[in-house]
Design a protein around this motif. Structure first.
Motif, mmCIF file in Angstrom:
data_model
loop_
_atom_site.group_PDB
_atom_site.id
_atom_site.type_symbol
_atom_site.label_atom_id
_atom_site.label_comp_id
_atom_site.label_asym_id
_atom_site.label_seq_id
_atom_site.Cartn_x
_atom_site.Cartn_y
_atom_site.Cartn_z
ATOM 1 N N ALA A 194 -0.962 -1.870 6.739
ATOM 2 C CA ALA A 194 -0.730 -2.884 5.701
ATOM 3 C C ALA A 194 -0.062 -4.098 6.334
ATOM 4 C CB ALA A 194 0.146 -2.302 4.588
ATOM 5 N N TYR A 195 0.931 -3.846 7.192
ATOM 6 C CA TYR A 195 1.639 -4.939 7.876
ATOM 7 C C TYR A 195 0.657 -5.828 8.656
ATOM 8 C CZ TYR A 195 4.416 -7.351 11.375
ATOM 9 O OH TYR A 195 4.940 -8.324 12.181
ATOM 10 N N LEU A 196 -0.322 -5.182 9.279
ATOM 11 C CA LEU A 196 -1.286 -5.934 10.105
ATOM 12 C C LEU A 196 -2.390 -6.602 9.275
ATOM 13 C CD1 LEU A 196 -1.678 -3.340 13.031
ATOM 14 C CD2 LEU A 196 -0.435 -5.511 13.112
ATOM 15 N N GLY A 197 -2.281 -6.474 7.953
ATOM 16 C CA GLY A 197 -3.289 -7.097 7.086
ATOM 17 C C GLY A 197 -4.555 -6.280 6.958
ATOM 18 N N LEU A 198 -4.440 -4.966 7.150
ATOM 19 C CA LEU A 198 -5.631 -4.109 7.137
ATOM 20 C C LEU A 198 -5.729 -3.230 5.886
ATOM 21 C CD1 LEU A 198 -5.597 -3.036 10.917
ATOM 22 C CD2 LEU A 198 -7.040 -4.761 9.828
ATOM 23 N N ALA A 199 -4.899 -3.510 4.873
ATOM 24 C CA ALA A 199 -4.937 -2.667 3.667
ATOM 25 C C ALA A 199 -6.290 -2.765 2.964
ATOM 26 C CB ALA A 199 -3.807 -3.049 2.713
ATOM 27 N N SER A 200 -7.012 -3.854 3.219
ATOM 28 C CA SER A 200 -8.343 -3.983 2.581
ATOM 29 C C SER A 200 -9.281 -2.866 3.062
ATOM 30 C CB SER A 200 -8.954 -5.348 2.883
ATOM 31 O OG SER A 200 -8.994 -5.530 4.281
ATOM 32 N N MET A 201 -8.923 -2.198 4.134
ATOM 33 C CA MET A 201 -9.783 -1.107 4.631
ATOM 34 C C MET A 201 -9.844 0.052 3.640
ATOM 35 S SD MET A 201 -8.995 -0.980 8.718
ATOM 36 C CE MET A 201 -10.449 -0.136 9.273
ATOM 37 N N TRP A 202 -8.890 0.141 2.718
ATOM 38 C CA TRP A 202 -8.999 1.218 1.711
ATOM 39 C C TRP A 202 -9.279 0.678 0.307
ATOM 40 C CZ3 TRP A 202 -4.518 1.212 4.931
ATOM 41 C CH2 TRP A 202 -3.370 0.675 4.389
ATOM 42 N N ASP A 203 -9.719 -0.575 0.229
ATOM 43 C CA ASP A 203 -10.096 -1.144 -1.080
ATOM 44 C C ASP A 203 -11.168 -0.313 -1.766
ATOM 45 O OD1 ASP A 203 -8.349 -3.181 -1.093
ATOM 46 O OD2 ASP A 203 -9.793 -4.772 -0.604
ATOM 47 N N GLU A 204 -12.139 0.168 -0.986
ATOM 48 C CA GLU A 204 -13.270 0.911 -1.567
ATOM 49 C C GLU A 204 -13.065 2.424 -1.465
ATOM 50 O OE1 GLU A 204 -16.132 -1.026 -2.559
ATOM 51 O OE2 GLU A 204 -14.652 -2.619 -2.259
ATOM 52 N N LEU A 205 -11.843 2.837 -1.135
ATOM 53 C CA LEU A 205 -11.577 4.274 -0.945
ATOM 54 C C LEU A 205 -10.492 4.704 -1.939
ATOM 55 C CD1 LEU A 205 -11.456 4.269 2.991
ATOM 56 C CD2 LEU A 205 -13.375 4.990 1.552
ATOM 57 N N PRO A 206 -10.884 5.049 -3.169
ATOM 58 C CA PRO A 206 -9.878 5.252 -4.220
ATOM 59 C C PRO A 206 -8.882 6.360 -3.918
ATOM 60 C CG PRO A 206 -12.076 5.973 -4.936
ATOM 61 C CD PRO A 206 -12.255 5.241 -3.641
ATOM 62 N N ASN A 207 -9.333 7.399 -3.221
ATOM 63 C CA ASN A 207 -8.404 8.502 -2.942
ATOM 64 C C ASN A 207 -7.363 8.094 -1.908
ATOM 65 O OD1 ASN A 207 -9.716 10.691 -4.592
ATOM 66 N ND2 ASN A 207 -11.424 9.991 -3.325
ATOM 67 N N VAL A 208 -7.817 7.334 -0.916
ATOM 68 C CA VAL A 208 -6.856 6.850 0.085
ATOM 69 C C VAL A 208 -5.880 5.876 -0.585
ATOM 70 C CG1 VAL A 208 -6.567 5.543 2.234
ATOM 71 C CG2 VAL A 208 -8.430 7.200 2.032
ATOM 72 N N ALA A 209 -6.407 5.004 -1.450
ATOM 73 C CA ALA A 209 -5.528 4.037 -2.123
ATOM 74 C C ALA A 209 -4.455 4.772 -2.942
ATOM 75 C CB ALA A 209 -6.353 3.123 -3.023
ATOM 76 N N ARG A 210 -4.868 5.827 -3.633
ATOM 77 C CA ARG A 210 -3.900 6.611 -4.419
ATOM 78 C C ARG A 210 -2.887 7.304 -3.497
ATOM 79 N NH1 ARG A 210 -5.575 11.990 -7.568
ATOM 80 N NH2 ARG A 210 -3.463 12.830 -7.700
ATOM 81 N N TYR A 211 -3.392 7.803 -2.380
ATOM 82 C CA TYR A 211 -2.530 8.483 -1.392
ATOM 83 C C TYR A 211 -1.474 7.496 -0.855
ATOM 84 C CZ TYR A 211 -1.668 11.621 2.664
ATOM 85 O OH TYR A 211 -1.115 12.452 3.606
ATOM 86 N N THR A 228 -12.576 6.918 5.789
ATOM 87 C CA THR A 228 -13.618 7.449 4.898
ATOM 88 C C THR A 228 -13.562 8.978 4.880
ATOM 89 O OG1 THR A 228 -14.987 5.551 5.411
ATOM 90 C CG2 THR A 228 -16.116 7.440 4.451
ATOM 91 N N GLU A 229 -13.375 9.571 6.055
ATOM 92 C CA GLU A 229 -13.266 11.046 6.110
ATOM 93 C C GLU A 229 -12.033 11.520 5.360
ATOM 94 O OE1 GLU A 229 -13.331 12.270 10.246
ATOM 95 O OE2 GLU A 229 -15.217 11.212 10.506
ATOM 96 N N LEU A 230 -10.947 10.774 5.486
ATOM 97 C CA LEU A 230 -9.718 11.150 4.769
ATOM 98 C C LEU A 230 -9.947 11.085 3.261
ATOM 99 C CD1 LEU A 230 -6.639 11.781 4.685
ATOM 100 C CD2 LEU A 230 -6.239 9.306 4.757
ATOM 101 N N ASP A 231 -10.676 10.056 2.830
ATOM 102 C CA ASP A 231 -10.966 9.909 1.397
ATOM 103 C C ASP A 231 -11.699 11.150 0.880
ATOM 104 O OD1 ASP A 231 -10.577 7.710 -0.624
ATOM 105 O OD2 ASP A 231 -12.689 8.228 -0.999
ATOM 106 N N HIS A 232 -12.653 11.640 1.686
ATOM 107 C CA HIS A 232 -13.403 12.840 1.292
ATOM 108 C C HIS A 232 -12.487 14.061 1.250
ATOM 109 C CE1 HIS A 232 -17.267 10.771 2.922
ATOM 110 N NE2 HIS A 232 -16.957 10.378 1.710
ATOM 111 N N ALA A 233 -11.629 14.185 2.254
ATOM 112 C CA ALA A 233 -10.739 15.354 2.319
ATOM 113 C C ALA A 233 -9.779 15.364 1.128
ATOM 114 C CB ALA A 233 -9.961 15.352 3.631
ATOM 115 N N LEU A 234 -9.301 14.185 0.746
ATOM 116 C CA LEU A 234 -8.391 14.111 -0.404
ATOM 117 C C LEU A 234 -9.153 14.439 -1.697
ATOM 118 C CD1 LEU A 234 -6.505 10.843 0.637
ATOM 119 C CD2 LEU A 234 -5.409 13.074 0.335
ATOM 120 N N ALA A 235 -10.390 13.912 -1.807
ATOM 121 C CA ALA A 235 -11.187 14.165 -3.011
ATOM 122 C C ALA A 235 -11.489 15.655 -3.144
ATOM 123 C CB ALA A 235 -12.482 13.361 -2.955
ATOM 124 N N ALA A 236 -11.798 16.296 -2.017
ATOM 125 C CA ALA A 236 -12.164 17.724 -2.047
ATOM 126 C C ALA A 236 -10.940 18.623 -2.097
ATOM 127 C CB ALA A 236 -12.992 18.043 -0.798
#
Ligand SMILES: N[C@@H](CCC(=O)N[C@@H](CS)C(=O)NCC(=O)O)C(=O)O
Length: 356
Positions: free
Chosen positions: A299-316, A265-273
């Motif tokens: 992603a390998y561990l099946g954790l990509a859903s952790m950035w489903d709601e984080l558009p900046n991280v998903a784009r990154y 979530t913090e990374l998402d903010h840093a990318l947005a800003a």
């Protein structure tokens, strides 16, 4: 961390020590030359599947550096006569790490936290990666340190840590954040709610700590005449015993995943800003390298859903996974060296497009 002046070792001694460490690699097919130089300046001891090794190999790829590659088996196996120790536990490899440790002025690891950062946890003498620089007569351990070192000694064709102080500090801040992610907990731990790791991996992880401890106890006994080695194996036993205690601890595992969620979530903010900007054709940083490798593992561990709601991280993630270095050293390496994962399909398609 207080870093002592570097320890220089004669070339002759380094070559002998490296040859001894290489001798522990059971299959010589895993000892190769990467790049065009038949007599490369660098030698890397690593493992294809290892996250920390993937970071270093991505940097070497970005720099176009040649190196001797020693791809080690870092899991102990169960043989007919008992546990077969992992190759990076061999005394000759641990001796190289003990040289590297002298530069760090760090005590050995004393506990298990799920993290592997040398700065917060202490030095683990029985892990990969490790780099030898024959030109400088140096042995360097710890992926963060190796990556920074490579960037300092080889500025072309990509500079991963820029000269401008503010931007460089932000990149190093991100590198430190990733260095402290509890990746050990995510890979080895049994998550109580949604454990999407491949079944084979889960079954290996059920016995991994016991196998490690048996192998390390035997090595400590067999090397009783060399106190430095015994101390190294003892430290590792303490750490792995701690891992065993919490691998089924629901609260510990939930806390580790929650912590990673907050970091994203913090990374998402840093990318947005744009305080931590997206990479483009002219800029690619060490922060991008380490986040890229970590995203592939998640992603390998099946954790990509952790950035489903984080558009900046998903784009990154999307931008990073198309980078040829990350495609080869993180995605391809994971496909070839880890048990198949149902969650790697999207990245496998990108890899097929970029690398093939
Ligand atoms: N801080 C170290 C951590 C190294 C580390 O934990 N390596 C793992 C693979 S990513 C390893 O060798 N694990 C095998 C073991 O613990 O026996 C680094 O970044 O180099």
């Amino acid at each position: 961390m207080h870093v002592v002046p570097y320890v220089m070792v004669s070339n002759d001694r380094l070559m002998k020590m490296a040859a001894a460490a290489r001798a522990a690699i059971v299959d010589p097919v895993r000892i190769t030359l990467v790049g065009s130089d038949p007599n490369p300046r660098f030698e890397l001891f690593h493992a294809a599947s290892s996250l920390c090794s993937q970071k270093v190999r991505t940097v070497l790829f970005e720099k176009g550096l040649s190196y001797r590659s020693n791809d080690m088996i870092i899991l102990c196996a169960m043989g007919v006569d008992g546990v077969i120790p992992a190759e990076h536990y061999s005394p000759s490899y641990v001796r190289l790490r003990l040289i590297a440790c002298r530069e760090l002025n760090q005590d050995f690891v004393t506990r298990y936290s799920g993290r592997t950062s040398v700065e917060t946890e202490g030095f683990d003498p029985c892990v990969v990666p490790l780099l030898i620089d024959y030109e400088a007569g140096r042995v360097i351990a710890d992926s963060k340190r190796i990556c920074c070192y490579l960037d300092a000694v080889s500025r072309e064709p990509v500079q991963l840590l820029c000269d401008e102080a503010h931007a460089r500090a932000e990149v190093m801040r991100q590198v430190d954040i990733v260095d402290r992610i509890p990746n050990g907990a995510l890979l080895y731990g049994f998550h109580p709610d949604a454990d999407r790791r491949p079944d084979i991996l889960k079954s290996v992880m059920e016995t991994v700590y016991d196998c490690k401890i048996i192998a390390l106890e035997a090595l400590a006994a067999a090397n009783a005449g060399e106190p430095a080695l015994v101390a190294a194996y003892r430290a590792k036993i303490v750490k792995e015993s701690g891992g065993k205690q919490v691998c089924h601890d629901a609260e510990f595992q939930r806390a580790a995943r929650k912590h990673v969620g907050n970091l994203l979530t913090e990374l998402d903010h840093a990318l947005a800003a744009e305080s931590f900007p997206y990479p483009d054709d002219n800029s690619f940083s060490l922060g991008d390298v380490v986040w890229g490798v970590n995203f592939v593992r998640m992603a390998y561990l099946g954790l990509a859903s952790m950035w489903d709601e984080l558009p900046n991280v998903a784009r990154y993630v999307d931008v990073l996974t198309k980078r040829p270095s990350l495609c080869k050293e993180a995605i391809q390496a994971s496909i070839y060296s880890l048990p198949p994962s149902d969650y790697l399909d999207a990245l496998t398609s990108i890899w097929a497009e970029v690398v093939e």
